[in-house]
Design an enzyme around this catalytic site. Structure first.
Site, PDB file in Angstrom:
ATOM      1  N   GLY A  43      51.820  45.934 -35.243  1.00 39.05           N
ATOM      2  CA  GLY A  43      51.723  46.516 -36.584  1.00 39.05           C
ATOM      3  C   GLY A  43      51.662  48.028 -36.560  1.00 39.05           C
ATOM      4  N   CYS A  44      50.886  48.571 -35.642  1.00 40.24           N
ATOM      5  CA  CYS A  44      50.740  50.026 -35.562  1.00 40.24           C
ATOM      6  C   CYS A  44      52.035  50.682 -35.096  1.00 40.24           C
ATOM      7  CB  CYS A  44      49.581  50.389 -34.648  1.00 40.24           C
ATOM      8  SG  CYS A  44      47.994  49.807 -35.311  1.00 40.24           S
TER       9      CYS A  44
END
Length: 155
Positions: A43-44
Site C-alpha cells: 500500500g505504501c
C-alpha cells in the site's frame, strides 16, 4: 484529525538522505504532508508511486510533497532510490510529529497491538493552515484525488 482551518504543527525531521529538514509551507502554493505506515510495503509503495507518477503535475501546480513514516532513515533511502521518488521522505521514529498531526497511535494487526502511523494526508497553504484533510486514505489514486481537490480550491 486536524481539520481545514487548523494551523499545521511545525515539521523538523531527518530525511531519507540523513539531513535535517524543516518543512516550509511558504515555499510552495500548497504542501502535501502524507503519513504512511511502512516503507516498501504494497500500500505504501502504491501511494508513493502515485505521487511519483503525478510529479510533473504537482510541480506544474507549485505543490510540494512530503511523506512521513516512523521508519528509520536507513529504511527510507533504499525505498526512495528503488522507486525513484522525487520528493522528500521524513523519518519520525518516535511518532512525535505524526502524533501532532493526529496520525499516530494504537493499531492492531494479526491480533497484535502496537503504536504506528495512520494513513492520513493534509494539504497546507502558504501560511501553514490545513486546507484539505484526508483520514484513512486508500493509497491507489490518492495523488490524483489530491491534485483534483487542490485545483478545485483554486477555482
Amino acid at each position: 484529525m486536524l481539520e481545514p482551518g487548523d494551523s499545521a504543527p511545525e515539521i523538523t525531521l531527518t530525511d531519507h538522505r540523513g539531513e535535517t529538514v524543516t518543512v516550509d509551507p511558504a515555499a510552495a502554493s500548497h504542501t502535501v504532508v502524507y503519513f504512511y505506515p511502512r516503507a516498501d510495503t504494497p500500500g505504501c509503495t502504491a501511494e508513493a508511486c502515485g505521487f511519483r507518477d503525478e510529479w510533473d503535475a504537482f510541480e506544474a501546480a507549485d505543490v510540494a510533497v512530503v511523506g512521513i513514516s516512523d521508519d528509520p532513515v536507513d529504511d527510507l533511502e533504499p525505498f526512495a532510490t528503488e522507486y525513484d521518488l522525487p520528493f522528500t521522505l521524513l523519518s519520525d521514529p518516535d511518532g512525535e510529529v505524526s502524533s501532532a498531526y493526529d496520525s499516530y497511535g494504537e493499531k492492531s494487526m494479526f491480533g497484535n497491538t502496537f503504536d504506528g502511523v495512520f494513513r492520513n494526508t493534509y494539504v497546507l497553504d502558504r501560511e501553514g493552515t490545513v486546507v484539505l484533510a484526508y483520514e484513512g486514505v486508500s493509497p491507489e489514486d490518492h495523488a490524483v484525488e489530491i491534485l483534483d481537490d487542490i485545483r478545485a480550491l483554486d477555482d
